[in-house]
Scaffold this motif. Structure first.
Motif, PDB file in Angstrom:
ATOM      1  N   ALA A 839       0.831  -1.203   0.000  1.00  0.00           N
ATOM      2  CA  ALA A 839       0.000   0.000   0.000  1.00  0.00           C
ATOM      3  C   ALA A 839       0.866   1.254   0.000  1.00  0.00           C
ATOM      4  O   ALA A 839       0.565   2.242  -0.697  1.00  0.00           O
ATOM      5  N   LEU A 840       1.969   1.221   0.753  1.00  0.00           N
ATOM      6  CA  LEU A 840       2.882   2.371   0.799  1.00  0.00           C
ATOM      7  C   LEU A 840       3.470   2.646  -0.592  1.00  0.00           C
ATOM      8  O   LEU A 840       3.515   3.795  -1.046  1.00  0.00           O
ATOM      9  N   VAL A 841       3.916   1.596  -1.251  1.00  0.00           N
ATOM     10  CA  VAL A 841       4.528   1.763  -2.576  1.00  0.00           C
ATOM     11  C   VAL A 841       3.505   2.326  -3.571  1.00  0.00           C
ATOM     12  O   VAL A 841       3.808   3.234  -4.360  1.00  0.00           O
ATOM     13  N   VAL A 842       2.284   1.808  -3.525  1.00  0.00           N
ATOM     14  CA  VAL A 842       1.242   2.291  -4.439  1.00  0.00           C
ATOM     15  C   VAL A 842       0.951   3.765  -4.187  1.00  0.00           C
ATOM     16  O   VAL A 842       0.849   4.578  -5.128  1.00  0.00           O
ATOM     17  N   LEU A 843       0.809   4.136  -2.920  1.00  0.00           N
ATOM     18  CA  LEU A 843       0.532   5.534  -2.588  1.00  0.00           C
ATOM     19  C   LEU A 843       1.680   6.444  -3.008  1.00  0.00           C
ATOM     20  O   LEU A 843       1.462   7.568  -3.479  1.00  0.00           O
ATOM     21  N   GLN A 844       2.916   5.957  -2.847  1.00  0.00           N
ATOM     22  CA  GLN A 844       4.060   6.777  -3.251  1.00  0.00           C
ATOM     23  C   GLN A 844       4.131   6.926  -4.773  1.00  0.00           C
ATOM     24  O   GLN A 844       4.526   7.980  -5.292  1.00  0.00           O
ATOM     25  N   LEU A 845       3.734   5.879  -5.496  1.00  0.00           N
ATOM     26  CA  LEU A 845       3.663   5.984  -6.953  1.00  0.00           C
ATOM     27  C   LEU A 845       2.648   7.045  -7.372  1.00  0.00           C
ATOM     28  O   LEU A 845       2.891   7.816  -8.318  1.00  0.00           O
ATOM     29  N   VAL A 846       1.522   7.088  -6.658  1.00  0.00           N
ATOM     30  CA  VAL A 846       0.523   8.131  -6.937  1.00  0.00           C
ATOM     31  C   VAL A 846       1.119   9.509  -6.666  1.00  0.00           C
ATOM     32  O   VAL A 846       0.932  10.456  -7.445  1.00  0.00           O
ATOM     33  N   PHE A 847       1.850   9.636  -5.563  1.00  0.00           N
ATOM     34  CA  PHE A 847       2.469  10.914  -5.200  1.00  0.00           C
ATOM     35  C   PHE A 847       3.446  11.385  -6.297  1.00  0.00           C
ATOM     36  O   PHE A 847       3.505  12.567  -6.629  1.00  0.00           O
ATOM     37  N   VAL A 848       4.187  10.434  -6.860  1.00  0.00           N
ATOM     38  CA  VAL A 848       5.239  10.790  -7.815  1.00  0.00           C
ATOM     39  C   VAL A 848       4.667  11.064  -9.206  1.00  0.00           C
ATOM     40  O   VAL A 848       5.102  12.003  -9.897  1.00  0.00           O
ATOM     41  N   TYR A 849       3.659  10.292  -9.626  1.00  0.00           N
ATOM     42  CA  TYR A 849       3.263  10.370 -11.040  1.00  0.00           C
ATOM     43  C   TYR A 849       1.874  10.969 -11.291  1.00  0.00           C
ATOM     44  O   TYR A 849       1.566  11.321 -12.429  1.00  0.00           O
ATOM     45  N   ALA A 850       1.024  11.079 -10.291  1.00  0.00           N
ATOM     46  CA  ALA A 850      -0.317  11.638 -10.537  1.00  0.00           C
ATOM     47  C   ALA A 850      -0.230  13.155 -10.685  1.00  0.00           C
ATOM     48  O   ALA A 850       0.294  13.837  -9.800  1.00  0.00           O
ATOM     49  N   PRO A 851      -0.739  13.714 -11.789  1.00  0.00           N
ATOM     50  CA  PRO A 851      -0.653  15.170 -12.013  1.00  0.00           C
ATOM     51  C   PRO A 851      -1.293  15.994 -10.898  1.00  0.00           C
ATOM     52  O   PRO A 851      -0.786  17.049 -10.523  1.00  0.00           O
TER      53      PRO A 851
END
Length: 893
Positions: A839-851
């Motif tokens: 869940a942490l990795v998914v949320l961090q991916l959202v933080f990095v790539y979601a506009p």
């Protein structure tokens, strides 16, 4: 008003009647009405209670709630209304939970009031009538029969085979036989055979007595007063969290003030910059997830304990069990099965052993290790026959459980008869019921050939006095060897066995009655049976585990000291046959300071009263012990209220005891307490792991801000980005440790010190070093990326990712705080770690790539090399932390 009667149990009934200005015909209606106005109703007063709103507001008077509210205010200042609402909701929920769980003493008082009888059969003006029990007054004459609950404290003036179930007051499993003769003034409640007490229940027989005390002056009223006056003790976790929260809050405020001063004096920051820096530091420092983690950990512990038959009424009590180093336990039904069992039989020919426990008729009777049949052993057959026919109890199986209808001791004899294989039915022509004055029961039975026999069962000394012969092994009669029988009685009594004897004599062919005079002499003594309430096998093992864990187990019982010592020795509670023991009379002679000196060395307490139990618990606590107290009777309620953890019996416990307790055992089993202690230790370990995880991660984030302020450089992380790290780790990683299983050897460790800090000195060093590692890695990543020409947004995003991955690495290290995590076991045992990590990795991916995250948090996309670099640094951090842990564990030993 007639003078108060003191020690009415020690005065003759006629004297008590005279002092109360009454007689056996009872009071007149006018005198009763006058006394009712003087004495007040025969009822227990309701305890005063605070208004609901004040009780609710009082729940917010807690340092952790202050921390939560402070964090919510900071979120509001930053305009983060979602986090503000969530944190405020946690604060409100915590307060509501505390409100619902508050008031165990008040509930206990309500439970005690429910013990009172609603009506009473009273003699007024020479006529018997049923009245509201609340109208009883001292001097009233009342009568009771089997099944009645005593409406007041009564000095008995007439009894017919009267036995009263007093376990709620005394803890004794067997109903107490009552009579009218005065007893010693120093006799404890369990030995006051001339008295019947309010709230107890008549098991057998009838009685008439004069009311000596009503309402608050009864024994139950005194217990209610003790419960209301008992000071409740905070649990060790509550004390530690309060102390920790206060120190943490002061530290954060002090550091924030230093930042403001340094920023203004040295670097001349603007007011807006100073406010932003101070808020960022405070947000980074406050572990706002800690209260939620603690609450969730305790709540999950409650569920786990419920699956182990321990029902928790107060959340902090779950962890408090893990701190317990003394367990004060009732004997009957907790350490023992509360099912009387014949363990041995003795005849003139020898000793027979009886297998099996409880009322289930499975087992065998053996002699010298060989089965003893009734055909070959005529002596045993005669004893078994007498115990079968001179017996009013029956046993039956209901829903897979065996139950006795009748007296427990007679139920034990009935089970013994079935184990021996005796099933003959001989008609009973007449009987003389057991009477406390005679201490024996007689039946007249007719054998198949027409012969009539008087069978007697009762106290061995009474039957020996009436016997002149005994039955030999071959069925012949021989002279009575009284010295040998008295030696056997002493031997069995020393083992804590309740000894009953049997005898017989032929009756005339035309005899139709059975009286005491018929057996005044000429009996043939058949033998003895030794009866015991056997220890629970699982409780014996649990006591051994408690001793291994450094927990002392102390037996506090209403039984006689010989029985208590024998059971304690058999259970392994003590190893010395001459282990010290204190009785209620001994405790009366000891001051509280002398008792404090004695309690560490005494594990057996017998013939105790409610005051004694309360004094013992208080003395143990005064010596720095975290004490658990078990009980089932209303007499246990004061001590349960006072104890750090009160444990009530769910099956046989009274409502008053359950309401006073923190934990209720669904199976009335001491072994469940041991399992609950293990669960409490696991819960504390997980809370400690969560705290040691949260503090360095918050500390690392705060250090990033602090270093930037001290160096006078732009903040590597903005406050809103720090909020993001707190948010994702708070809802993922910090919750993973809540589900950690117990570490190996958890019950081999000694109990924690009750006065120890939540964070030990070695832990502080670990927190400081890990904080530096977390902050250093994030700052290093920030400067490395900026030095290679990356934009500020990319550099900050990389630093945020490094913080998240660094905390993930530290999470695995926190799984084993008392040993190295460099083991494959760190990858197993807690699936929630992997779910939360994902869940942490998914949320961090959202933080990095979601506009939209780029807009809200100022983040920017990272290249693949950036991910590998931060992941590699996280692995390196894990290895360094393990080295620190190894050194920290080595130096702390």
């Amino acid at each position: 008003m007639p003078p108060a009667v003191t020690d009415s149990h020690a005065e003759e009934a006629t004297s008590v009647l005279g002092e109360l200005a009454t007689d056996e015909s009872g009071l007149s209606e006018s005198v009763a009405a006058q006394r009712l106005s003087e004495y007040g109703p025969n009822a227990l007063a309701e305890a005063p209670s605070r208004p609901m709103i004040l009780r609710l507001l009082a729940q917010f008077d807690n340092v952790l709630i202050y921390v939560l509210i402070g964090a919510a205010v900071l979120k509001a200042i930053l305009g983060d209304w979602i986090d503000f609402a969530v944190i405020l909701a946690v604060a409100v929920i915590s307060a509501v939970v505390g409100y619902v769980q508050e008031g165990k003493a008040e509930s206990a008082l309500a439970g005690i009031r429910n013990l009172l009888s609603p009506t009473a059969s009273v003699r007024r003006g020479g006529q018997w009538q049923v009245v509201d029990a609340a109208t009883l007054v001292p001097g009233d004459i009342v009568r009771v029969a089997a099944g009645d609950r005593l409406p007041a404290d009564v000095r008995l003036i007439e009894t017919v085979n009267l036995r009263i179930e007093e376990s709620a007051l005394t803890g004794e499993a067997v109903p107490a036989a009552k009579q009218t003769a005065a007893v010693e003034a120093a006799a404890g409640i369990g030995d006051r055979t001339s008295m019947a007490y309010s709230g107890t229940i008549v098991a057998v027989g009838t009685g008439v007595g004069v009311v000596t005390a009503t309402g608050a002056t009864t024994e139950i009223g005194r217990i209610q007063a003790m419960v209301s006056g008992v000071e409740q003790i905070e649990t060790p976790l509550t004390r530690r969290l309060d102390r920790f929260g206060t120190l943490l809050s002061l530290g954060i405020l002090g550091a924030a003030a230093v930042i403001v001063v340094i920023g203004k004096v040295i670097h001349n920051f603007s007011i807006d910059e100073l406010i932003s820096a101070a808020i960022g530091f405070a947000v980074a420092s406050i572990p706002e997830g800690l209260p939620a983690v603690v609450t969730i950990t305790l709540a999950l512990g409650v569920q786990q304990m419920a699956r182990r038959n321990a029902i928790t009424r107060r959340l902090p009590a779950v962890e408090a069990l893990g701190s317990v180093n003394v367990i004060c336990s009732d004997k009957t039904g907790t350490l023992t099965q509360n099912e009387m069992t014949v363990r041995t039989a003795v005849t003139a020919a020898g000793v027979y052993d009886v297998d099996g426990t409880g009322y289930q008729p499975t087992g065998s009777v053996t002699r010298d290790g060989k089965p003893a049949g009734l055909t070959e052993h005529l002596d045993l057959r005669a004893l078994v026959r007498a115990m079968a026919l001179c017996n009013d109890a029956s046993i039956s199986e209901i829903d897979g459980q065996w139950h006795v209808a009748g007296e427990p001791t007679e139920g034990a004899l009935r089970t013994f008869v079935l184990k021996a294989g005796y099933d003959a039915h001989t008609p009973r022509l007449a009987q003389l019921p057991f009477d406390s004055a005679n201490k024996f029961m007689v039946t007249l039975n007719e054998r198949p050939g027409g012969d009539r026999t008087l069978l007697v069962k009762g106290a061995p000394d009474r039957l020996l006095d009436r016997s002149n012969t005994q039955l030999a092994a071959d069925g012949r009669l021989e002279p009575l060897d009284r010295l040998r029988w008295e030696a056997e009685i002493d031997r069995l009594s020393a083992q804590g066995l309740r000894v009953l004897a049997a005898a017989f004599r032929p009756a005339a062919d035309d005899q139709e009655t059975a009286t005491a005079d018929d057996i005044a002499e000429g009996l043939t003594f058949l033998g003895l049976t030794g009866i015991v309430d056997p220890p629970r096998p699982e409780a014996v093992e649990a006591i051994a585990l408690c001793h291994e864990a450094g927990i002392r187990v102390k037996m506090i019982t209403g039984d006689h000291v010989g029985t208590a010592r024998a059971i304690a020795l058999e259970m392994g509670l003590v190893s010395d046959p001459d282990a010290p023991a204190l009785t209620g009379a001994d405790l009366e002679q000891l001051s509280q300071s002398r008792l404090r000196e004695a309690v560490p060395d005494v594990d057996i307490y017998a013939r105790t009263s409610p005051e004694h139990k309360l004094r013992i618990v208080s003395a143990l606590q005064a010596e720095g012990n975290v004490t658990a107290m078990t009980g089932d009777g209303v007499n246990d309620a004061p001590a349960l209220t006072r104890a750090d953890v009160g444990v009530a019996m769910g099956i046989k416990g009274t409502d008053a005891t359950k309401q006073a307790a923190d934990i209720i055992l669904a199976d009335d089993n001491f072994a469940t307490i041991e399992r609950a202690v293990e669960e409490g230790r696991r819960i504390y370990d997980n809370i400690r792991k969560s705290i040691l995880f949260l503090l360095p991660t918050n500390g690392g984030q705060a250090l990033v801000i602090l270093v930037a302020i001290l160096a006078g450089i732009a903040l590597p992380l903005s406050p809103v980005q720090i909020l993001w790290v707190n948010l994702i780790t708070g809802v993922t990683l910090s919750l993973a440790l809540v589900f950690e299983p117990a570490e190996p050897g958890i019950m081999s460790r000694p109990p924690r010190r009750s006065d120890g800090p939540l964070i030990a000195r070695p832990d502080l060093l670990l927190i400081a070093l890990v904080s530096v590692l977390v902050a250093g890695s994030a700052i290093a990543v920030y400067f490395l990326t900026t030095s290679h020409g990356y934009s500020l947004a990319v550099a900050q995003t990389a630093a945020v990712t490094m913080l998240a991955f660094g905390q993930l690495a530290y999470l695995f290290s926190c799984r084993f705080l008392n040993s190295s995590s460099l083991t494959l076991a760190v990858l197993r045992g807690n699936p929630m770690v992997w779910w939360m990590s994902g869940a942490l990795v998914v949320l961090q991916l959202v933080f990095v790539y979601a506009p939209f995250m780029h807009t809200w948090f100022g983040s920017a996309p990272l290249a693949a090399i950036d991910w590998f670099a931060t992941a590699g640094l996280a692995v390196l951090m894990f290895l360094v932390i393990e080295v620190i842990k190894r050194w920290d564990l080595h130096t702390s030993q």
